[in-house]
Design a protein around this motif. Structure first.
Motif, PDB file in Angstrom:
ATOM      1  N   CYS A  91       0.865  -1.183   0.000  1.00 59.24           N
ATOM      2  CA  CYS A  91       0.000   0.000   0.000  1.00 59.24           C
ATOM      3  C   CYS A  91       0.890   1.218   0.000  1.00 59.24           C
ATOM      4  N   ARG A  92       1.785   1.308  -0.942  1.00 54.59           N
ATOM      5  CA  ARG A  92       2.785   2.355  -0.849  1.00 54.59           C
ATOM      6  C   ARG A  92       2.219   3.749  -1.108  1.00 54.59           C
ATOM      7  N   ILE A  93       1.016   3.785  -1.707  1.00 53.21           N
ATOM      8  CA  ILE A  93       0.472   5.105  -2.024  1.00 53.21           C
ATOM      9  C   ILE A  93       0.173   5.868  -0.741  1.00 53.21           C
ATOM     10  N   ASP A  94      -0.350   5.169   0.219  1.00 53.06           N
ATOM     11  CA  ASP A  94      -0.535   5.797   1.519  1.00 53.06           C
ATOM     12  C   ASP A  94      -0.347   4.699   2.547  1.00 53.06           C
ATOM     13  N   LYS A  95       0.812   4.737   3.190  1.00 54.99           N
ATOM     14  CA  LYS A  95       1.185   3.607   4.059  1.00 54.99           C
ATOM     15  C   LYS A  95       0.184   3.406   5.191  1.00 54.99           C
ATOM     16  N   ARG A  96      -0.530   4.496   5.576  1.00 58.40           N
ATOM     17  CA  ARG A  96      -1.444   4.351   6.714  1.00 58.40           C
ATOM     18  C   ARG A  96      -2.714   3.607   6.309  1.00 58.40           C
ATOM     19  N   GLU A  97      -2.960   3.603   5.017  1.00 55.78           N
ATOM     20  CA  GLU A  97      -4.226   3.038   4.580  1.00 55.78           C
ATOM     21  C   GLU A  97      -4.133   1.516   4.459  1.00 55.78           C
ATOM     22  N   ASN A  98      -5.204   0.860   4.804  1.00 54.63           N
ATOM     23  CA  ASN A  98      -5.232  -0.578   4.604  1.00 54.63           C
ATOM     24  C   ASN A  98      -5.863  -0.828   3.242  1.00 54.63           C
ATOM     25  N   CYS A  99      -5.034  -1.219   2.278  1.00 49.77           N
ATOM     26  CA  CYS A  99      -5.576  -1.337   0.924  1.00 49.77           C
ATOM     27  C   CYS A  99      -5.858  -2.789   0.566  1.00 49.77           C
ATOM     28  N   GLY A 100      -6.047  -3.627   1.584  1.00 44.67           N
ATOM     29  CA  GLY A 100      -6.287  -5.052   1.354  1.00 44.67           C
ATOM     30  C   GLY A 100      -7.450  -5.320   0.408  1.00 44.67           C
ATOM     31  N   GLU A 101      -8.511  -4.547   0.577  1.00 47.09           N
ATOM     32  CA  GLU A 101      -9.684  -4.790  -0.259  1.00 47.09           C
ATOM     33  C   GLU A 101      -9.378  -4.483  -1.723  1.00 47.09           C
ATOM     34  N   LYS A 102      -8.687  -3.362  -1.923  1.00 43.82           N
ATOM     35  CA  LYS A 102      -8.297  -2.979  -3.296  1.00 43.82           C
ATOM     36  C   LYS A 102      -7.388  -4.051  -3.905  1.00 43.82           C
ATOM     37  N   MET A 103      -6.511  -4.596  -3.067  1.00 43.50           N
ATOM     38  CA  MET A 103      -5.601  -5.633  -3.570  1.00 43.50           C
ATOM     39  C   MET A 103      -6.401  -6.844  -4.033  1.00 43.50           C
ATOM     40  N   ASP A 104      -7.379  -7.238  -3.219  1.00 44.11           N
ATOM     41  CA  ASP A 104      -8.191  -8.400  -3.596  1.00 44.11           C
ATOM     42  C   ASP A 104      -8.897  -8.154  -4.923  1.00 44.11           C
ATOM     43  N   GLN A 105      -9.456  -6.924  -5.051  1.00 42.35           N
ATOM     44  CA  GLN A 105     -10.162  -6.616  -6.304  1.00 42.35           C
ATOM     45  C   GLN A 105      -9.188  -6.668  -7.483  1.00 42.35           C
ATOM     46  N   PHE A 106      -7.985  -6.154  -7.250  1.00 46.14           N
ATOM     47  CA  PHE A 106      -6.981  -6.138  -8.314  1.00 46.14           C
ATOM     48  C   PHE A 106      -6.596  -7.571  -8.695  1.00 46.14           C
ATOM     49  N   LEU A 107      -6.344  -8.379  -7.680  1.00 47.22           N
ATOM     50  CA  LEU A 107      -5.874  -9.747  -7.955  1.00 47.22           C
ATOM     51  C   LEU A 107      -6.925 -10.553  -8.712  1.00 47.22           C
ATOM     52  N   LYS A 108      -8.198 -10.237  -8.475  1.00 48.03           N
ATOM     53  CA  LYS A 108      -9.260 -10.948  -9.206  1.00 48.03           C
ATOM     54  C   LYS A 108      -9.201 -10.665 -10.693  1.00 48.03           C
ATOM     55  N   ARG A 109      -8.522  -9.568 -11.074  1.00 49.80           N
ATOM     56  CA  ARG A 109      -8.408  -9.226 -12.501  1.00 49.80           C
ATOM     57  C   ARG A 109      -7.148  -9.827 -13.120  1.00 49.80           C
ATOM     58  N   CYS A 110      -6.374 -10.578 -12.322  1.00 51.89           N
ATOM     59  CA  CYS A 110      -5.112 -11.153 -12.825  1.00 51.89           C
ATOM     60  C   CYS A 110      -5.278 -12.644 -13.132  1.00 51.89           C
ATOM     61  N   PHE A 111      -4.797 -13.042 -14.303  1.00 51.94           N
ATOM     62  CA  PHE A 111      -4.912 -14.445 -14.741  1.00 51.94           C
ATOM     63  C   PHE A 111      -3.565 -14.894 -15.294  1.00 51.94           C
ATOM     64  N   TYR A 112      -3.480 -16.193 -15.542  1.00 56.36           N
ATOM     65  CA  TYR A 112      -2.190 -16.709 -16.012  1.00 56.36           C
ATOM     66  C   TYR A 112      -2.402 -17.726 -17.120  1.00 56.36           C
ATOM     67  N   HIS A 113      -1.500 -17.692 -18.079  1.00 57.88           N
ATOM     68  CA  HIS A 113      -1.492 -18.753 -19.088  1.00 57.88           C
ATOM     69  C   HIS A 113      -0.056 -19.199 -19.297  1.00 57.88           C
ATOM     70  N   SER A 114       0.139 -20.514 -19.223  1.00 54.77           N
ATOM     71  CA  SER A 114       1.488 -21.027 -19.396  1.00 54.77           C
ATOM     72  C   SER A 114       1.717 -21.409 -20.852  1.00 54.77           C
ATOM     73  N   GLY A 115       2.851 -20.984 -21.416  1.00 54.72           N
ATOM     74  CA  GLY A 115       3.138 -21.346 -22.798  1.00 54.72           C
ATOM     75  C   GLY A 115       4.579 -21.056 -23.150  1.00 54.72           C
ATOM     76  N   GLN A 116       4.965 -21.579 -24.317  1.00 51.69           N
ATOM     77  CA  GLN A 116       6.315 -21.337 -24.829  1.00 51.69           C
ATOM     78  C   GLN A 116       6.327 -19.994 -25.550  1.00 51.69           C
ATOM     79  N   TYR A 117       7.527 -19.382 -25.621  1.00 49.74           N
ATOM     80  CA  TYR A 117       7.591 -18.071 -26.275  1.00 49.74           C
ATOM     81  C   TYR A 117       7.619 -18.188 -27.803  1.00 49.74           C
TER      82      TYR A 117
END
Ligand code: NDP
Ligand code: BG6
Length: 513
Positions: A91-117
């Protein structure tokens, strides 16, 4: 292009822009942006790219419909990627803030695909997944190539064949190194252009995204007091200094093939130099700025070997701790001559800068970590105070320091009278110290650059002719150093670097700041 400002407002002035703004609003729900981090399992992705994306999300700078995909060969589930990414988010934008909820929302938008280049099929599978997430909207796709350079072209080929957008834009961010000399850089550009147009290629130099490097043009062009002084008439020398207080630990394999001149000088320092020394651009448009930078680079005098000093750090024991030599790294050959330090005197043969030395210094395993631009002004002609009071010449010289990092600041050294009844001169700083002036933390360079790439703003990315000019300047001297097997001056880990750099500066009547 339309700029969405950070507070969510559109900056609109003309009727045409108003029309564009309307289109933008209408299309808002219909378009999506997908950012695919190719090489998502790697160091840069973890350290810089995902945290920067989170910071942009946190600041509401990402479009409404966005998705992030990680792509690499390592096997990982979406949950494993999220777990890996979550460990680097803060939460480097504001260290005092608990940004856990924002992190969860962000992580839900992250996906992965494994493959060769080098597998079009694997990229086609990625394409299928991207389409699912895009849900029929206009699809805009940004690929961030965070992989070693020997696989850039494979990845670009496969991504462009199998997973470029069919109804929106496709852009590719390419990380340095862009080759290791003029020839290999030209070959890389040629290969990239088989699959991409120049305006799709975003060559990153993350120093251009640093706050104080961006501020350089503001300082010069929006303050009446600096621009008139910005020439050989008033400036005695300019120093561009990069130093790190750690070695190449962990990156020796990469580094040994490049060395400090290619790693830092030919790109980060030269880019700053070009911004520093360019003429006033016609406008703030990317092409206008880059045109001026190219002109400066092409006006530079070929670098002479006698104007270059190279060094390599050796082991040093201090306080009972032994710091390794560069060649102690197992991935570095014992007889390596690769420089971990370099200093060079460069000249710009144009009317503005004729005869002004630009002294560049870059080194690893030195006594401190800093990146600075130091501008030393000429002596005051016929200075009354030198004559009458006998202050030494250096005291009378103004110096402007732009401390890019750490502890960002811009300060001007001036001469003033020590208060009191006597007449004694002192040297003081007029100081814009960022931490004292602004409470908000400064964004990481990667945040600025990722946002610009998403918005199609190319100002801070390197155009191919800029790259050619930068290599044309450094390739001959790099070849000469390598062909003549010039032995670097060895300096102890944690020291101020080779003494030779002081002789080089002294040759031009300069003292390093
Ligand atoms: P890494 O060495 O960590 O490589 C990134 C990923 O690429 C790895 O996780 C691996 O993923 C894959 N990879 C590595 N080596 C190979 C190989 N020989 N063949 C195929 N795939 C490979 O790189 P970084 O993350 O450190 O850097 C990425 C790019 O950014 C590089 O071009 C680097 O020069 C540049 N860069 C890095 C900086 C940094 O601080 N790290 C700073 C500035 C630029 P997998 O095995 O899962 O496929
Ligand atoms: C990279 C170099 O481009 O910049 C590294 O490859 C160097 O060797 C790094 O450590 C420095 O970046 P920063 O932003 O930490 O100053």
């Amino acid at each position: 292009p339309l700029k969405k400002l950070k507070d969510g407002l559109l900056s609109v002035t003309s009727p045409e822009e108003l029309k564009d703004a309307a289109d933008f609003d209408i299309n808002k729900d219909k378009s999506t942006v997908t950012i695919t981090v190719v090489g998502a399992s790697g160091d840069l992705a973890k350290k810089k790219i995902f945290p920067a994306l989170f910071a942009l999300y946190y600041e509401d700078c990402l479009p409404e419909h966005f998705t992030i995909f990680g792509y690499a060969r390592s096997k990982m589930t979406d949950a494993e990627l999220r777990n890996m990414v979550s460990r680097t988010l803060t939460c480097r934008i504001d260290k005092r803030e608990n940004c856990g909820e924002k992190m969860d929302q962000f992580l839900k938008r992250c996906f992965y695909h494994s493959g060769q280049y080098d597998s079009p099929d694997n990229f086609a599978e990625l394409d299928m997944k991207l389409r699912e997430h895009e849900g029929g909207r206009v699809s805009n796709r940004l690929f961030y190539l965070s992989i070693p350079p020997n696989i850039f072209i494979d990845a670009v080929r496969c991504a462009s064949l199998s997973s470029s957008s069919t109804n929106g834009w496709t852009r590719v961010i390419v990380e340095k190194p862009f080759g290791r000399d003029s020839e290999s850089s030209a070959a890389l550009t040629k290969a990239l252009k088989q699959y991409l147009e120049e305006d799709q290629i975003f060559r990153i130099d993350h120093y251009l995204g640093k706050e104080l490097v961006e501020n350089l043009s503001v300082l010069r062009f929006s303050n009446l007091i600096f621009e008139p002084l910005w020439s050989r008439q008033y400036i005695r020398n300019v120093q561009l200094i990069f130093s790190e207080d750690f070695g190449t630990e962990g990156r020796g394999g990469y580094f040994d093939n490049y060395g400090i001149i290619r790693d830092i000088m030919q790109n980060h320092l030269l880019q700053i130099l070009a911004l520093f020394a360019m003429e006033t651009p016609v406008s703030l448009d990317a092409e206008d700025i880059r045109n001026e930078k190219v002109k400066v680079l092409r006006s530079m005098r070929p670098i002479q070997l006698e104007n270059v000093v190279i060094g390599q750090y050796k082991s040093h024991t201090k306080g009972g701790v032994t710091y390794p030599a560069y060649t102690d790294d197992k991935t570095v050959p014992n007889d390596s001559l690769t420089p971990t330090f370099a200093a060079a005197a460069l000249f710009i043969d144009n009317a503005r800068w004729d005869g002004v030395p630009f002294l560049l210094k870059a080194g690893k395993a030195l006594h401190n970590k800093r990146a600075e631009i130091r501008v030393q002004f000429r002596h005051v002609p016929g200075n009354l105070y030198n004559r009458n009071i006998g202050t030494d010449l250096d005291r009378a010289t103004n110096e402007l320091v732009i401390r890019v990092q750490p502890d960002e600041a811009i300060y001007l050294k001036i001469n003033n009278k020590v208060p009191g009844l006597g007449m004694r001169l002192d040297r003081s700083n007029l100081n814009l110290h960022y931490a004292a002036r602004y409470s908000k933390e400064i964004p990481d360079a990667y945040e600025r650059l990722l946002l610009d790439a998403i918005e199609g703003e190319r100002r801070l990315f390197i155009r191919s002719d800029e790259l050619d000019a930068a290599w044309a300047l450094f390739t001959p001297v790099l070849k000469e150093l390598e062909e003549k097997k010039v032995i670097p001056e060895y300096y102890p880990y944690g020291s101020r670097g080779p003494v030779g750099s002081h002789y080089l500066a002294a040759k031009y009547n300069v003292r390093w700041g």
